[in-house]
Design a protein around this motif. Structure first.
Motif, PDB file in Angstrom:
ATOM      1  N   SER A   1      26.342  35.795 -18.082  1.00 26.32           N
ATOM      2  CA  SER A   1      27.510  36.265 -17.698  1.00 26.32           C
ATOM      3  C   SER A   1      27.437  37.304 -16.668  1.00 26.32           C
ATOM      4  O   SER A   1      28.243  37.158 -15.679  1.00 26.32           O
ATOM      5  CB  SER A   1      28.534  36.606 -18.873  1.00 26.32           C
ATOM      6  OG  SER A   1      28.066  37.997 -19.419  1.00 26.32           O
ATOM      7  N   ILE A   2      26.660  37.928 -16.525  1.00 35.89           N
ATOM      8  CA  ILE A   2      26.410  39.255 -15.811  1.00 35.89           C
ATOM      9  C   ILE A   2      25.742  38.620 -14.319  1.00 35.89           C
ATOM     10  O   ILE A   2      26.219  38.708 -13.217  1.00 35.89           O
ATOM     11  CB  ILE A   2      25.472  40.414 -16.186  1.00 35.89           C
ATOM     12  CG1 ILE A   2      26.177  41.074 -17.261  1.00 35.89           C
ATOM     13  CG2 ILE A   2      24.893  41.229 -15.189  1.00 35.89           C
ATOM     14  CD1 ILE A   2      25.440  42.190 -17.827  1.00 35.89           C
ATOM     15  N   ILE A   3      24.551  37.476 -14.568  1.00 38.14           N
ATOM     16  CA  ILE A   3      24.229  36.881 -13.435  1.00 38.14           C
ATOM     17  C   ILE A   3      25.046  36.161 -12.328  1.00 38.14           C
ATOM     18  O   ILE A   3      25.015  36.250 -11.720  1.00 38.14           O
ATOM     19  CB  ILE A   3      22.839  36.029 -14.043  1.00 38.14           C
ATOM     20  CG1 ILE A   3      21.667  37.063 -14.361  1.00 38.14           C
ATOM     21  CG2 ILE A   3      22.308  35.306 -12.746  1.00 38.14           C
ATOM     22  CD1 ILE A   3      20.478  36.301 -15.001  1.00 38.14           C
ATOM     23  N   THR A   4      25.913  35.563 -13.329  1.00 37.28           N
ATOM     24  CA  THR A   4      26.709  34.555 -12.782  1.00 37.28           C
ATOM     25  C   THR A   4      28.114  34.841 -12.231  1.00 37.28           C
ATOM     26  O   THR A   4      29.032  34.338 -12.025  1.00 37.28           O
ATOM     27  CB  THR A   4      26.944  33.428 -13.676  1.00 37.28           C
ATOM     28  OG1 THR A   4      27.497  33.824 -14.784  1.00 37.28           O
ATOM     29  CG2 THR A   4      25.795  32.476 -14.002  1.00 37.28           C
ATOM     30  N   CYS A   5      28.264  36.322 -12.179  1.00 39.47           N
ATOM     31  CA  CYS A   5      29.560  36.888 -11.975  1.00 39.47           C
ATOM     32  C   CYS A   5      29.890  36.530 -10.294  1.00 39.47           C
ATOM     33  O   CYS A   5      31.192  36.898 -10.015  1.00 39.47           O
ATOM     34  CB  CYS A   5      29.369  38.475 -12.191  1.00 39.47           C
ATOM     35  SG  CYS A   5      28.498  39.555 -10.937  1.00 39.47           S
ATOM     36  N   CYS A   6      28.724  36.180  -9.558  1.00 38.08           N
ATOM     37  CA  CYS A   6      29.446  36.064  -8.184  1.00 38.08           C
ATOM     38  C   CYS A   6      29.750  34.438  -8.110  1.00 38.08           C
ATOM     39  O   CYS A   6      30.035  34.025  -7.048  1.00 38.08           O
ATOM     40  CB  CYS A   6      28.171  36.366  -7.401  1.00 38.08           C
ATOM     41  SG  CYS A   6      27.799  38.266  -7.297  1.00 38.08           S
ATOM     42  N   CYS A   7      29.852  33.840  -9.147  1.00 36.60           N
ATOM     43  CA  CYS A   7      30.277  32.193  -9.087  1.00 36.60           C
ATOM     44  C   CYS A   7      31.889  32.350  -9.006  1.00 36.60           C
ATOM     45  O   CYS A   7      32.348  31.816  -9.985  1.00 36.60           O
ATOM     46  CB  CYS A   7      29.715  31.529 -10.080  1.00 36.60           C
ATOM     47  SG  CYS A   7      27.941  31.399  -9.910  1.00 36.60           S
ATOM     48  N   TYR A   8      32.429  33.412  -8.252  1.00 34.37           N
ATOM     49  CA  TYR A   8      33.970  33.270  -8.164  1.00 34.37           C
ATOM     50  C   TYR A   8      34.709  33.938  -9.472  1.00 34.37           C
ATOM     51  O   TYR A   8      35.764  33.813  -9.702  1.00 34.37           O
ATOM     52  CB  TYR A   8      34.488  32.023  -7.898  1.00 34.37           C
ATOM     53  CG  TYR A   8      34.221  31.446  -6.492  1.00 34.37           C
ATOM     54  CD1 TYR A   8      34.596  32.200  -5.216  1.00 34.37           C
ATOM     55  CD2 TYR A   8      33.427  30.602  -6.151  1.00 34.37           C
ATOM     56  CE1 TYR A   8      34.298  31.576  -3.776  1.00 34.37           C
ATOM     57  CE2 TYR A   8      33.016  30.106  -5.116  1.00 34.37           C
ATOM     58  CZ  TYR A   8      33.549  30.680  -3.867  1.00 34.37           C
ATOM     59  OH  TYR A   8      33.065  30.278  -2.646  1.00 34.37           O
ATOM     60  N   GLY A   9      33.565  34.440 -10.286  1.00 30.92           N
ATOM     61  CA  GLY A   9      34.322  34.884 -11.335  1.00 30.92           C
ATOM     62  C   GLY A   9      34.740  34.000 -12.828  1.00 30.92           C
ATOM     63  O   GLY A   9      35.099  34.450 -13.886  1.00 30.92           O
ATOM     64  N   VAL A  10      34.542  32.842 -12.571  1.00 31.35           N
ATOM     65  CA  VAL A  10      34.945  31.575 -13.466  1.00 31.35           C
ATOM     66  C   VAL A  10      34.062  31.462 -14.462  1.00 31.35           C
ATOM     67  O   VAL A  10      34.191  31.679 -15.695  1.00 31.35           O
ATOM     68  CB  VAL A  10      35.749  30.581 -12.999  1.00 31.35           C
ATOM     69  CG1 VAL A  10      36.130  29.544 -13.870  1.00 31.35           C
ATOM     70  CG2 VAL A  10      36.645  30.863 -12.060  1.00 31.35           C
ATOM     71  N   LEU A  11      32.603  31.140 -13.855  1.00 29.43           N
ATOM     72  CA  LEU A  11      31.618  30.720 -14.718  1.00 29.43           C
ATOM     73  C   LEU A  11      31.113  31.906 -15.815  1.00 29.43           C
ATOM     74  O   LEU A  11      31.007  31.718 -16.746  1.00 29.43           O
ATOM     75  CB  LEU A  11      30.419  30.219 -14.085  1.00 29.43           C
ATOM     76  CG  LEU A  11      29.383  29.499 -14.851  1.00 29.43           C
ATOM     77  CD1 LEU A  11      29.711  28.619 -15.806  1.00 29.43           C
ATOM     78  CD2 LEU A  11      28.226  29.131 -13.787  1.00 29.43           C
ATOM     79  N   GLY A  12      30.986  32.958 -15.207  1.00 28.73           N
ATOM     80  CA  GLY A  12      30.546  34.278 -16.044  1.00 28.73           C
ATOM     81  C   GLY A  12      31.570  34.670 -16.999  1.00 28.73           C
ATOM     82  O   GLY A  12      31.414  35.059 -17.937  1.00 28.73           O
ATOM     83  N   LEU A  13      32.747  34.494 -16.786  1.00 30.00           N
ATOM     84  CA  LEU A  13      33.758  34.773 -17.675  1.00 30.00           C
ATOM     85  C   LEU A  13      33.998  33.843 -18.746  1.00 30.00           C
ATOM     86  O   LEU A  13      34.095  34.232 -19.913  1.00 30.00           O
ATOM     87  CB  LEU A  13      35.069  34.609 -17.194  1.00 30.00           C
ATOM     88  CG  LEU A  13      36.549  35.040 -17.620  1.00 30.00           C
ATOM     89  CD1 LEU A  13      36.269  36.680 -17.806  1.00 30.00           C
ATOM     90  CD2 LEU A  13      37.896  35.033 -16.858  1.00 30.00           C
ATOM     91  N   ILE A  14      33.539  32.576 -18.510  1.00 28.80           N
ATOM     92  CA  ILE A  14      33.676  31.765 -19.647  1.00 28.80           C
ATOM     93  C   ILE A  14      32.334  31.948 -20.608  1.00 28.80           C
ATOM     94  O   ILE A  14      32.626  31.934 -21.814  1.00 28.80           O
ATOM     95  CB  ILE A  14      33.497  30.219 -19.136  1.00 28.80           C
ATOM     96  CG1 ILE A  14      34.849  29.674 -18.456  1.00 28.80           C
ATOM     97  CG2 ILE A  14      33.182  29.124 -20.290  1.00 28.80           C
ATOM     98  CD1 ILE A  14      34.651  28.566 -17.410  1.00 28.80           C
ATOM     99  N   LEU A  15      31.343  32.307 -20.130  1.00 29.89           N
ATOM    100  CA  LEU A  15      29.855  32.419 -20.708  1.00 29.89           C
ATOM    101  C   LEU A  15      30.300  33.680 -21.606  1.00 29.89           C
ATOM    102  O   LEU A  15      29.870  34.084 -22.602  1.00 29.89           O
ATOM    103  CB  LEU A  15      28.938  32.543 -20.021  1.00 29.89           C
ATOM    104  CG  LEU A  15      28.588  31.499 -19.248  1.00 29.89           C
ATOM    105  CD1 LEU A  15      27.454  31.640 -18.156  1.00 29.89           C
ATOM    106  CD2 LEU A  15      28.052  30.256 -20.151  1.00 29.89           C
ATOM    107  N   GLY A  16      30.943  34.701 -21.120  1.00 34.18           N
ATOM    108  CA  GLY A  16      30.925  36.188 -21.635  1.00 34.18           C
ATOM    109  C   GLY A  16      31.928  35.815 -22.674  1.00 34.18           C
ATOM    110  O   GLY A  16      31.692  36.520 -23.917  1.00 34.18           O
TER     111      GLY A  16
END
Length: 119
Positions: A28-43
């Motif tokens: 979720s931290i690594i993917t925070c630059c994917c427009y905030g959507v993917l990392g938000l889902i993972l978190g």
């Protein structure tokens, strides 16, 4: 006699989702630059799984050995959610300010930012 106590500690169960929570928190931290959507889902998924394991741990803490992985993963998931929300809000603001077409031209974005900042 002390050796048998040590063996009982070593044979304790592992929390079922602790490793998954840790991995999802990191992702979720690594993917925070994917427009905030993917990392938000993972978190959010990581926090959901952590909540289940925390309930198991609260029932009998002495039965589980990997609580630290769960706790670290939960903390990373919270950090990831915060970073993703900030990045998502920034992305929405930029789209509202510059539009999709304006975002394609970096010089126009710089010029508009200078205008907004008053320089």
């Amino acid at each position: 006699m002390e050796q048998s106590n040590f063996n009982n500690f070593e044979t304790g169960q592992k929390l079922p989702n602790a490793t998954a929570v840790l991995i999802l928190g990191i992702l979720s931290i690594i993917t925070c630059c994917c427009y905030g959507v993917l990392g938000l889902i993972l978190g959010i998924v990581a926090l959901f799984l952590a909540k289940k394991d925390l309930a198991l741990y609260a029932i009998s803490p002495q039965a589980y050995t990997n609580y630290s992985n769960l706790n670290i993963g939960r903390i990373l998931a919270i950090i990831g959610i915060v970073l993703n929300v900030v990045y998502l809000l920034l992305t929405v603001w930029m789209i509202m300010t510059f539009g999709f077409e304006g975002m394609q031209d970096p010089q126009a974005v710089q010029e508009k930012m200078r205008e907004i900042m008053g320089q």
